[in-house]
Design an enzyme around this catalytic site. Structure first.
Site, PDB file in Angstrom:
ATOM      1  N   ASP A  18      41.634  32.990  37.050  1.00 59.24           N
ATOM      2  CA  ASP A  18      42.408  33.265  35.769  1.00 59.24           C
ATOM      3  C   ASP A  18      43.422  31.579  35.391  1.00 59.24           C
ATOM      4  O   ASP A  18      44.573  31.835  35.064  1.00 59.24           O
ATOM      5  CB  ASP A  18      43.477  34.184  35.622  1.00 59.24           C
ATOM      6  N   HIS A  46      36.805  37.041  31.101  1.00 53.51           N
ATOM      7  CA  HIS A  46      37.294  35.576  30.458  1.00 53.51           C
ATOM      8  C   HIS A  46      37.593  35.362  28.743  1.00 53.51           C
ATOM      9  O   HIS A  46      36.865  36.083  27.947  1.00 53.51           O
ATOM     10  CB  HIS A  46      36.512  35.005  30.639  1.00 53.51           C
TER      11      HIS A  46
HETATM   12  P1  IMP Z   1      37.310  43.330  43.557  1.00 50.66           P
HETATM   13  O1  IMP Z   1      36.585  41.126  43.314  1.00 50.66           O
HETATM   14  O2  IMP Z   1      37.540  43.379  42.717  1.00 50.66           O
HETATM   15  O3  IMP Z   1      36.981  42.848  44.964  1.00 50.66           O
HETATM   16  O4  IMP Z   1      38.639  42.172  44.121  1.00 50.66           O
HETATM   17  C1  IMP Z   1      39.305  41.390  45.202  1.00 50.66           C
HETATM   18  C2  IMP Z   1      40.583  40.588  44.877  1.00 50.66           C
HETATM   19  O5  IMP Z   1      40.568  39.613  43.934  1.00 50.66           O
HETATM   20  C3  IMP Z   1      41.473  41.223  44.324  1.00 50.66           C
HETATM   21  O6  IMP Z   1      42.786  40.015  44.606  1.00 50.66           O
HETATM   22  C4  IMP Z   1      41.607  40.747  42.826  1.00 50.66           C
HETATM   23  O7  IMP Z   1      42.779  40.652  41.863  1.00 50.66           O
HETATM   24  C5  IMP Z   1      40.956  38.997  42.941  1.00 50.66           C
HETATM   25  N1  IMP Z   1      40.125  39.074  41.536  1.00 50.66           N
HETATM   26  C6  IMP Z   1      38.422  39.133  41.823  1.00 50.66           C
HETATM   27  N2  IMP Z   1      38.151  38.602  39.926  1.00 50.66           N
HETATM   28  C7  IMP Z   1      39.568  37.894  39.748  1.00 50.66           C
HETATM   29  C8  IMP Z   1      39.557  37.350  38.205  1.00 50.66           C
HETATM   30  O8  IMP Z   1      38.635  37.310  37.662  1.00 50.66           O
HETATM   31  N3  IMP Z   1      40.853  36.917  38.364  1.00 50.66           N
HETATM   32  C9  IMP Z   1      41.861  36.648  39.177  1.00 50.66           C
HETATM   33  N4  IMP Z   1      41.494  37.887  40.040  1.00 50.66           N
HETATM   34  C10 IMP Z   1      40.650  38.451  40.413  1.00 50.66           C
END
Ligand code: IMP
Length: 417
Positions: A18, A46
Protein backbone atom coordinates in the site's frame (compact mmCIF):
# COMPACT_ATOMS: atom_id res chain seq x y z
CA UNK A 1 10.17 6.12 -28.41
CA UNK A 2 13.76 7.24 -27.95
CA UNK A 3 16.36 4.80 -26.74
CA UNK A 4 17.07 5.18 -23.04
CA UNK A 5 19.99 4.37 -20.85
CA UNK A 6 17.78 2.15 -18.72
CA UNK A 7 15.15 -0.03 -20.25
CA UNK A 8 14.27 -2.50 -17.51
CA UNK A 9 13.09 -1.04 -14.21
CA UNK A 10 11.69 -2.88 -11.21
CA UNK A 11 9.26 -1.06 -8.89
CA UNK A 12 8.90 -2.54 -5.40
CA UNK A 13 7.22 -1.58 -2.13
CA UNK A 14 9.59 -0.88 0.75
CA UNK A 15 7.13 -1.31 3.61
CA UNK A 16 4.04 -3.48 4.21
CA UNK A 17 2.38 -2.84 0.85
CA UNK A 18 0.00 0.00 0.00
CA UNK A 19 2.88 2.43 -0.62
CA UNK A 20 1.24 3.84 -3.74
CA UNK A 21 3.06 1.66 -6.27
CA UNK A 22 0.08 1.62 -8.63
CA UNK A 23 0.26 5.34 -9.18
CA UNK A 24 4.04 5.39 -9.77
CA UNK A 25 3.79 2.42 -12.16
CA UNK A 26 0.95 4.15 -13.96
CA UNK A 27 3.12 7.22 -14.52
CA UNK A 28 6.18 5.26 -15.67
CA UNK A 29 3.94 3.11 -17.85
CA UNK A 30 3.41 6.08 -20.07
CA UNK A 31 6.92 5.54 -21.44
CA UNK A 32 6.85 1.76 -21.13
CA UNK A 33 6.38 -0.68 -23.94
CA UNK A 34 5.46 -3.38 -21.41
CA UNK A 35 4.42 -3.65 -17.75
CA UNK A 36 4.88 -7.00 -16.01
CA UNK A 37 3.37 -8.20 -12.74
CA UNK A 38 5.48 -10.99 -11.32
CA UNK A 39 4.10 -12.01 -7.91
CA UNK A 40 1.01 -12.23 -5.76
CA UNK A 41 -2.58 -12.26 -6.93
CA UNK A 42 -5.85 -10.58 -6.03
CA UNK A 43 -4.54 -9.85 -2.53
CA UNK A 44 -3.08 -6.72 -4.13
CA UNK A 45 -5.20 -3.70 -4.87
CA UNK A 46 -3.73 -0.92 -6.94
CA UNK A 47 -5.81 2.22 -6.80
CA UNK A 48 -5.34 4.61 -9.70
CA UNK A 49 -6.90 8.02 -10.04
CA UNK A 50 -6.89 9.49 -13.52
CA UNK A 51 -8.74 12.75 -14.16
CA UNK A 52 -10.54 12.25 -10.87
CA UNK A 53 -11.78 8.77 -11.85
CA UNK A 54 -10.81 5.92 -9.55
CA UNK A 55 -9.91 2.45 -10.83
CA UNK A 56 -8.87 -0.44 -8.58
CA UNK A 57 -6.88 -3.23 -10.21
CA UNK A 58 -6.10 -6.40 -8.31
CA UNK A 59 -4.61 -8.68 -10.96
CA UNK A 60 -4.11 -6.77 -14.18
CA UNK A 61 -0.96 -4.58 -14.27
CA UNK A 62 -1.54 -0.87 -13.72
CA UNK A 63 -0.17 -0.16 -17.22
CA UNK A 64 -3.43 -1.31 -18.80
CA UNK A 65 -4.87 2.20 -18.63
CA UNK A 66 -2.33 3.32 -21.26
CA UNK A 67 -3.82 2.18 -24.51
CA UNK A 68 -0.61 1.06 -26.19
CA UNK A 69 1.13 -0.61 -23.27
CA UNK A 70 1.53 -4.38 -23.35
CA UNK A 71 0.60 -5.93 -19.99
CA UNK A 72 1.87 -9.26 -18.73
CA UNK A 73 0.77 -11.36 -15.78
CA UNK A 74 3.80 -13.59 -15.32
CA UNK A 75 4.33 -17.06 -13.84
CA UNK A 76 5.03 -15.86 -10.29
CA UNK A 77 1.39 -14.86 -9.97
CA UNK A 78 -1.67 -16.74 -8.73
CA UNK A 79 -4.90 -16.02 -10.62
CA UNK A 80 -8.53 -16.07 -9.56
CA UNK A 81 -10.55 -16.35 -12.79
CA UNK A 82 -13.56 -14.56 -11.38
CA UNK A 83 -11.56 -11.57 -10.18
CA UNK A 84 -9.99 -11.44 -13.64
CA UNK A 85 -13.40 -11.59 -15.30
CA UNK A 86 -14.65 -8.68 -13.15
CA UNK A 87 -11.60 -6.58 -14.00
CA UNK A 88 -11.96 -7.27 -17.71
CA UNK A 89 -15.58 -6.31 -17.42
CA UNK A 90 -14.68 -3.03 -15.67
CA UNK A 91 -12.19 -2.27 -18.47
CA UNK A 92 -14.88 -3.01 -21.07
CA UNK A 93 -17.22 -0.62 -19.31
CA UNK A 94 -14.54 2.06 -19.23
CA UNK A 95 -13.97 1.58 -22.96
CA UNK A 96 -10.37 0.41 -22.45
CA UNK A 97 -9.40 -2.22 -24.99
CA UNK A 98 -7.00 -4.92 -23.86
CA UNK A 99 -7.22 -7.61 -26.53
CA UNK A 100 -3.92 -8.29 -28.17
CA UNK A 101 -1.97 -6.52 -25.41
CA UNK A 102 -2.81 -8.50 -22.26
CA UNK A 103 -0.89 -11.77 -21.84
CA UNK A 104 -1.02 -14.28 -19.01
CA UNK A 105 1.63 -16.90 -18.34
CA UNK A 106 0.56 -20.47 -18.83
CA UNK A 107 2.78 -21.34 -15.85
CA UNK A 108 0.97 -19.05 -13.38
CA UNK A 109 -1.17 -20.93 -10.88
CA UNK A 110 -4.93 -21.13 -10.61
CA UNK A 111 -6.68 -20.19 -7.38
CA UNK A 112 -9.41 -22.75 -6.73
CA UNK A 113 -12.48 -22.29 -4.50
CA UNK A 114 -11.02 -24.74 -2.00
CA UNK A 115 -7.94 -22.51 -1.64
CA UNK A 116 -10.13 -19.58 -0.69
CA UNK A 117 -12.12 -21.72 1.70
CA UNK A 118 -8.99 -23.08 3.33
CA UNK A 119 -7.59 -19.55 3.76
CA UNK A 120 -10.82 -18.46 5.47
CA UNK A 121 -11.11 -21.60 7.63
CA UNK A 122 -7.55 -21.33 8.87
CA UNK A 123 -7.87 -17.69 9.77
CA UNK A 124 -11.11 -18.38 11.62
CA UNK A 125 -9.89 -21.42 13.51
CA UNK A 126 -6.60 -20.18 14.92
CA UNK A 127 -6.01 -18.01 17.95
CA UNK A 128 -3.04 -16.56 16.07
CA UNK A 129 -4.29 -15.41 12.66
CA UNK A 130 -2.04 -13.80 10.04
CA UNK A 131 -4.79 -11.41 9.03
CA UNK A 132 -4.68 -12.54 5.40
CA UNK A 133 -6.84 -11.04 2.67
CA UNK A 134 -8.69 -14.41 2.52
CA UNK A 135 -8.28 -14.61 -1.24
CA UNK A 136 -6.71 -18.09 -1.17
CA UNK A 137 -3.18 -16.83 -1.76
CA UNK A 138 -1.29 -18.94 0.81
CA UNK A 139 -3.01 -22.27 0.00
CA UNK A 140 -2.52 -21.76 -3.76
CA UNK A 141 1.22 -21.15 -3.35
CA UNK A 142 1.38 -24.14 -0.99
CA UNK A 143 -0.05 -26.40 -3.68
CA UNK A 144 2.38 -24.90 -6.19
CA UNK A 145 5.41 -25.62 -4.00
CA UNK A 146 4.06 -29.07 -3.14
CA UNK A 147 3.92 -29.73 -6.91
CA UNK A 148 0.21 -30.37 -6.94
CA UNK A 149 -1.11 -27.03 -8.19
CA UNK A 150 -3.06 -26.36 -11.36
CA UNK A 151 -1.18 -24.20 -13.84
CA UNK A 152 -3.16 -22.05 -16.20
CA UNK A 153 -1.79 -23.94 -19.19
CA UNK A 154 -3.42 -27.09 -17.75
CA UNK A 155 -6.76 -25.48 -18.55
CA UNK A 156 -6.10 -26.26 -22.20
CA UNK A 157 -6.58 -29.88 -21.24
CA UNK A 158 -9.49 -29.97 -18.80
CA UNK A 159 -9.17 -33.67 -18.11
CA UNK A 160 -5.63 -33.15 -16.83
CA UNK A 161 -6.62 -30.15 -14.70
CA UNK A 162 -9.56 -32.07 -13.34
CA UNK A 163 -7.36 -34.99 -12.35
CA UNK A 164 -4.96 -32.70 -10.50
CA UNK A 165 -7.81 -31.00 -8.66
CA UNK A 166 -9.55 -34.26 -8.01
CA UNK A 167 -6.62 -36.26 -6.74
CA UNK A 168 -4.57 -33.83 -4.81
CA UNK A 169 -6.98 -31.97 -2.68
CA UNK A 170 -7.92 -33.35 0.60
CA UNK A 171 -11.52 -34.50 0.83
CA UNK A 172 -12.52 -31.70 3.15
CA UNK A 173 -11.85 -29.07 0.53
CA UNK A 174 -13.04 -31.19 -2.32
CA UNK A 175 -16.33 -31.39 -0.47
CA UNK A 176 -16.76 -27.71 -1.09
CA UNK A 177 -17.33 -28.29 -4.76
CA UNK A 178 -19.21 -31.49 -4.07
CA UNK A 179 -18.25 -33.54 -7.05
CA UNK A 180 -16.04 -34.01 -10.05
CA UNK A 181 -18.83 -32.49 -12.11
CA UNK A 182 -18.81 -29.30 -10.05
CA UNK A 183 -15.02 -29.11 -10.37
CA UNK A 184 -15.44 -29.58 -14.08
CA UNK A 185 -17.88 -26.66 -14.26
CA UNK A 186 -15.49 -24.38 -12.36
CA UNK A 187 -12.55 -25.34 -14.54
CA UNK A 188 -14.58 -24.93 -17.73
CA UNK A 189 -15.55 -21.39 -16.73
CA UNK A 190 -11.94 -20.64 -15.74
CA UNK A 191 -10.74 -21.97 -19.10
CA UNK A 192 -13.14 -19.78 -21.06
CA UNK A 193 -12.00 -16.66 -19.18
CA UNK A 194 -8.26 -17.33 -19.13
CA UNK A 195 -7.15 -19.40 -22.12
CA UNK A 196 -7.59 -16.60 -24.72
CA UNK A 197 -4.85 -14.64 -22.93
CA UNK A 198 -2.33 -17.45 -22.37
CA UNK A 199 1.16 -17.05 -23.74
CA UNK A 200 4.79 -17.97 -23.17
CA UNK A 201 5.27 -14.68 -21.35
CA UNK A 202 8.90 -15.32 -20.43
CA UNK A 203 9.81 -15.30 -24.13
CA UNK A 204 7.63 -12.24 -24.77
CA UNK A 205 9.38 -10.29 -22.01
CA UNK A 206 12.88 -11.38 -23.02
CA UNK A 207 12.19 -10.46 -26.64
CA UNK A 208 11.15 -6.97 -25.54
CA UNK A 209 14.23 -6.64 -23.31
CA UNK A 210 16.52 -7.75 -26.15
CA UNK A 211 14.91 -5.23 -28.47
CA UNK A 212 15.74 -2.50 -25.88
CA UNK A 213 12.12 -1.64 -25.33
CA UNK A 214 11.16 -0.17 -21.96
CA UNK A 215 9.92 -2.89 -19.63
CA UNK A 216 8.60 -2.08 -16.18
CA UNK A 217 8.23 -4.77 -13.53
CA UNK A 218 5.42 -3.96 -11.13
CA UNK A 219 5.87 -5.36 -7.63
CA UNK A 220 2.93 -6.22 -5.40
CA UNK A 221 2.76 -6.10 -1.57
CA UNK A 222 5.98 -4.88 0.05
CA UNK A 223 9.44 -5.96 1.18
CA UNK A 224 8.36 -6.49 4.79
CA UNK A 225 5.63 -8.88 3.57
CA UNK A 226 8.06 -10.93 1.45
CA UNK A 227 8.08 -14.67 2.20
CA UNK A 228 11.88 -14.76 2.67
CA UNK A 229 12.74 -11.23 3.78
CA UNK A 230 9.63 -10.00 5.59
CA UNK A 231 8.32 -10.28 9.12
CA UNK A 232 7.76 -14.04 8.93
CA UNK A 233 5.30 -15.64 9.60
CA UNK A 234 3.25 -12.45 9.18
CA UNK A 235 3.98 -12.26 5.48
CA UNK A 236 2.40 -13.13 2.18
CA UNK A 237 3.42 -16.30 0.33
CA UNK A 238 5.38 -14.88 -2.59
CA UNK A 239 8.53 -12.91 -3.42
CA UNK A 240 7.66 -9.23 -3.09
CA UNK A 241 11.28 -8.04 -3.36
CA UNK A 242 13.10 -6.94 -6.51
CA UNK A 243 14.71 -10.37 -6.99
CA UNK A 244 11.18 -11.72 -7.33
CA UNK A 245 10.92 -9.92 -10.66
CA UNK A 246 13.49 -12.34 -12.11
CA UNK A 247 12.09 -15.46 -10.47
CA UNK A 248 8.51 -14.57 -11.19
CA UNK A 249 8.92 -13.59 -14.83
CA UNK A 250 11.82 -15.58 -16.27
CA UNK A 251 14.19 -12.68 -16.87
CA UNK A 252 17.80 -13.09 -15.70
CA UNK A 253 19.24 -10.74 -13.03
CA UNK A 254 21.82 -9.38 -15.48
CA UNK A 255 18.98 -7.99 -17.56
CA UNK A 256 17.58 -5.72 -14.83
CA UNK A 257 18.94 -2.16 -15.12
CA UNK A 258 17.37 -0.36 -12.21
CA UNK A 259 15.35 -0.85 -9.04
CA UNK A 260 13.12 1.86 -7.60
CA UNK A 261 11.56 1.47 -4.16
CA UNK A 262 8.33 3.11 -3.05
CA UNK A 263 7.77 4.30 0.49
CA UNK A 264 5.07 6.35 2.08
CA UNK A 265 6.14 9.35 4.15
CA UNK A 266 4.81 7.40 7.15
CA UNK A 267 3.94 3.72 7.61
CA UNK A 268 0.84 1.57 7.50
CA UNK A 269 0.16 -2.11 7.87
CA UNK A 270 -2.95 -4.25 7.35
CA UNK A 271 -3.16 -7.62 9.00
CA UNK A 272 -1.32 -8.89 12.06
CA UNK A 273 2.38 -8.86 12.82
CA UNK A 274 5.10 -6.66 14.29
CA UNK A 275 4.97 -2.95 13.55
CA UNK A 276 7.66 -1.12 15.49
CA UNK A 277 6.46 2.44 14.95
CA UNK A 278 2.72 1.87 15.30
CA UNK A 279 0.67 4.29 17.34
CA UNK A 280 -3.02 4.83 17.99
CA UNK A 281 -5.20 7.73 19.06
CA UNK A 282 -6.21 11.01 17.53
CA UNK A 283 -3.20 11.59 15.27
CA UNK A 284 -3.36 8.05 13.90
CA UNK A 285 -7.03 8.65 13.21
CA UNK A 286 -6.27 11.91 11.40
CA UNK A 287 -3.63 10.29 9.23
CA UNK A 288 -5.93 7.35 8.47
CA UNK A 289 -8.71 9.66 7.37
CA UNK A 290 -6.50 12.13 5.47
CA UNK A 291 -4.68 9.34 3.68
CA UNK A 292 -7.76 7.15 3.18
CA UNK A 293 -5.88 4.35 4.89
CA UNK A 294 -8.40 1.58 4.40
CA UNK A 295 -7.56 -1.66 2.56
CA UNK A 296 -8.42 -1.41 -1.13
CA UNK A 297 -9.20 -5.15 -1.22
CA UNK A 298 -10.60 -5.82 2.26
CA UNK A 299 -11.61 -2.27 3.34
CA UNK A 300 -9.97 -2.94 6.72
CA UNK A 301 -8.70 0.18 8.51
CA UNK A 302 -4.93 0.19 8.15
CA UNK A 303 -2.71 0.33 11.23
CA UNK A 304 -0.71 3.58 11.24
CA UNK A 305 2.88 4.27 12.32
CA UNK A 306 5.74 6.71 11.84
CA UNK A 307 8.31 6.29 9.11
CA UNK A 308 10.77 3.57 10.13
CA UNK A 309 14.16 4.55 8.68
CA UNK A 310 16.13 1.49 9.84
CA UNK A 311 13.45 -0.73 8.25
CA UNK A 312 13.69 1.36 5.08
CA UNK A 313 17.44 0.98 5.07
CA UNK A 314 17.04 -2.77 5.38
CA UNK A 315 14.54 -2.78 2.50
CA UNK A 316 16.87 -0.66 0.37
CA UNK A 317 19.62 -3.21 0.96
CA UNK A 318 17.50 -6.28 0.21
CA UNK A 319 16.25 -4.72 -3.01
CA UNK A 320 19.52 -3.11 -4.08
CA UNK A 321 17.69 0.18 -4.55
CA UNK A 322 18.85 2.81 -7.03
CA UNK A 323 16.19 5.33 -6.08
CA UNK A 324 13.27 5.98 -3.79
CA UNK A 325 9.85 7.42 -4.57
CA UNK A 326 8.26 9.00 -1.49
CA UNK A 327 4.46 9.10 -1.54
CA UNK A 328 1.68 10.70 0.46
CA UNK A 329 3.60 13.70 1.77
CA UNK A 330 0.31 15.61 1.46
CA UNK A 331 -1.30 13.36 4.08
CA UNK A 332 1.12 14.70 6.66
CA UNK A 333 0.00 18.27 5.82
CA UNK A 334 -3.63 17.34 6.35
CA UNK A 335 -2.83 15.69 9.67
CA UNK A 336 -1.63 19.14 10.84
CA UNK A 337 1.32 18.31 13.08
CA UNK A 338 3.85 20.91 14.19
CA UNK A 339 6.27 18.09 14.85
CA UNK A 340 6.12 14.35 14.43
CA UNK A 341 8.26 11.26 14.95
CA UNK A 342 10.43 9.04 12.83
CA UNK A 343 12.34 5.94 13.87
CA UNK A 344 16.00 6.56 13.31
CA UNK A 345 19.33 4.97 14.18
CA UNK A 346 20.97 8.35 14.35
CA UNK A 347 20.56 11.38 16.57
CA UNK A 348 18.16 9.49 18.74
CA UNK A 349 16.71 11.96 21.19
CA UNK A 350 13.42 10.31 22.04
CA UNK A 351 12.62 7.94 24.86
CA UNK A 352 8.96 8.59 24.25
CA UNK A 353 6.54 5.73 23.66
CA UNK A 354 9.18 3.38 25.16
CA UNK A 355 11.15 3.68 21.96
CA UNK A 356 14.55 5.27 22.47
CA UNK A 357 15.18 5.40 18.74
CA UNK A 358 12.27 7.68 17.88
CA UNK A 359 13.27 11.20 17.01
CA UNK A 360 11.20 14.32 16.48
CA UNK A 361 11.22 16.18 13.18
CA UNK A 362 9.54 19.44 12.21
CA UNK A 363 6.21 19.04 10.44
CA UNK A 364 4.37 21.24 7.94
CA UNK A 365 0.77 22.22 7.41
CA UNK A 366 0.95 23.82 3.97
CA UNK A 367 -1.10 22.40 1.12
CA UNK A 368 1.30 20.50 -1.16
CA UNK A 369 -1.20 19.41 -3.74
CA UNK A 370 -0.22 22.00 -6.36
CA UNK A 371 3.56 21.62 -5.98
CA UNK A 372 5.21 20.95 -9.33
CA UNK A 373 8.88 21.01 -8.35
CA UNK A 374 10.83 20.31 -5.17
CA UNK A 375 11.31 24.07 -4.78
CA UNK A 376 7.53 24.47 -4.39
CA UNK A 377 7.62 22.35 -1.24
CA UNK A 378 7.86 23.94 2.22
CA UNK A 379 11.34 23.95 3.72
CA UNK A 380 10.44 21.39 6.39
CA UNK A 381 9.12 18.98 3.74
CA UNK A 382 12.37 19.33 1.80
CA UNK A 383 14.35 18.73 4.98
CA UNK A 384 12.31 15.61 5.63
CA UNK A 385 13.13 14.28 2.16
CA UNK A 386 16.81 15.12 2.67
CA UNK A 387 16.84 13.24 5.98
CA UNK A 388 15.38 10.18 4.25
CA UNK A 389 18.05 10.34 1.54
CA UNK A 390 20.83 10.78 4.08
CA UNK A 391 19.78 8.00 6.42
CA UNK A 392 18.79 5.44 3.78
CA UNK A 393 21.66 6.37 1.48
CA UNK A 394 19.46 6.28 -1.64
CA UNK A 395 18.42 9.32 -3.71
CA UNK A 396 14.79 10.40 -3.80
CA UNK A 397 13.79 10.23 -7.47
CA UNK A 398 10.09 10.99 -7.27
CA UNK A 399 7.69 12.58 -4.80
CA UNK A 400 3.93 12.23 -4.69
CA UNK A 401 1.70 14.93 -3.22
CA UNK A 402 -1.78 13.68 -4.07
CA UNK A 403 -3.67 10.77 -5.60
CA UNK A 404 -3.88 12.15 -9.13
CA UNK A 405 -1.26 11.37 -11.78
CA UNK A 406 -0.64 15.09 -12.09
CA UNK A 407 0.25 15.43 -8.41
CA UNK A 408 3.69 13.94 -8.81
CA UNK A 409 7.07 15.63 -8.75
CA UNK A 410 9.68 13.87 -10.86
CA UNK A 411 13.29 14.42 -9.85
CA UNK A 412 14.92 13.82 -13.22
CA UNK A 413 13.90 11.22 -15.78
CA UNK A 414 13.98 7.72 -14.32
CA UNK A 415 14.51 6.07 -17.71
CA UNK A 416 17.48 8.16 -18.68
CA UNK A 417 19.37 9.14 -15.52
P1 IMP B 1 -2.24 -12.90 2.06
O1 IMP B 1 -1.32 -12.37 1.03
O2 IMP B 1 -3.70 -12.71 1.72
O3 IMP B 1 -1.93 -14.33 2.42
O4 IMP B 1 -2.01 -12.06 3.40
C1 IMP B 1 -0.80 -12.13 4.14
C2 IMP B 1 -0.46 -10.78 4.75
O5 IMP B 1 -0.12 -9.87 3.72
C3 IMP B 1 -1.61 -10.11 5.51
O6 IMP B 1 -1.06 -9.35 6.57
C4 IMP B 1 -2.22 -9.18 4.48
O7 IMP B 1 -2.92 -8.09 5.08
C5 IMP B 1 -0.97 -8.71 3.77
N1 IMP B 1 -1.20 -8.28 2.39
C6 IMP B 1 -1.36 -9.06 1.31
N2 IMP B 1 -1.48 -8.33 0.20
C7 IMP B 1 -1.38 -7.04 0.58
C8 IMP B 1 -1.38 -5.79 -0.15
O8 IMP B 1 -1.50 -5.73 -1.37
N3 IMP B 1 -1.24 -4.67 0.61
C9 IMP B 1 -1.07 -4.72 1.95
N4 IMP B 1 -1.05 -5.84 2.66
C10 IMP B 1 -1.20 -7.00 1.97
Amino acid sequence: MQENKYNTIVIVGQQFGDEGKGKIVDILAEESYMVVRFAGGPNAGHTLVVNGKKTVLRLIPSGILHKNTVCVMAQGMVIDPFVLRDELHALDEAGISYRGRLFISDAAHLIMPYHIQEDKDREASTSNPIGTTKKGIGPTYEDKVARRGIRLGDLRNLEKALNVADQTNINHYKALLGSREALNVYLTVARDIIVPFLADTSTLINDAVRAKKNVLFEGAQGTLLDIDHGTYPYVTSSSAVAGGACIGSGVGPTRINKVIGITKAYSTRVGEGPFETEFAGDIAHRIREAGNEYGSVTKRPRRVGWLDLPALKYAAQVNGLDGLAVTKLDTLSHAKMKRFWVRSEFDACGGKLNQPDLKLVDGWEEDLSQAKTLKDLPENTRRYLQMIEDEVGVPVVMVSVGADRAQTIPVGNIWSN
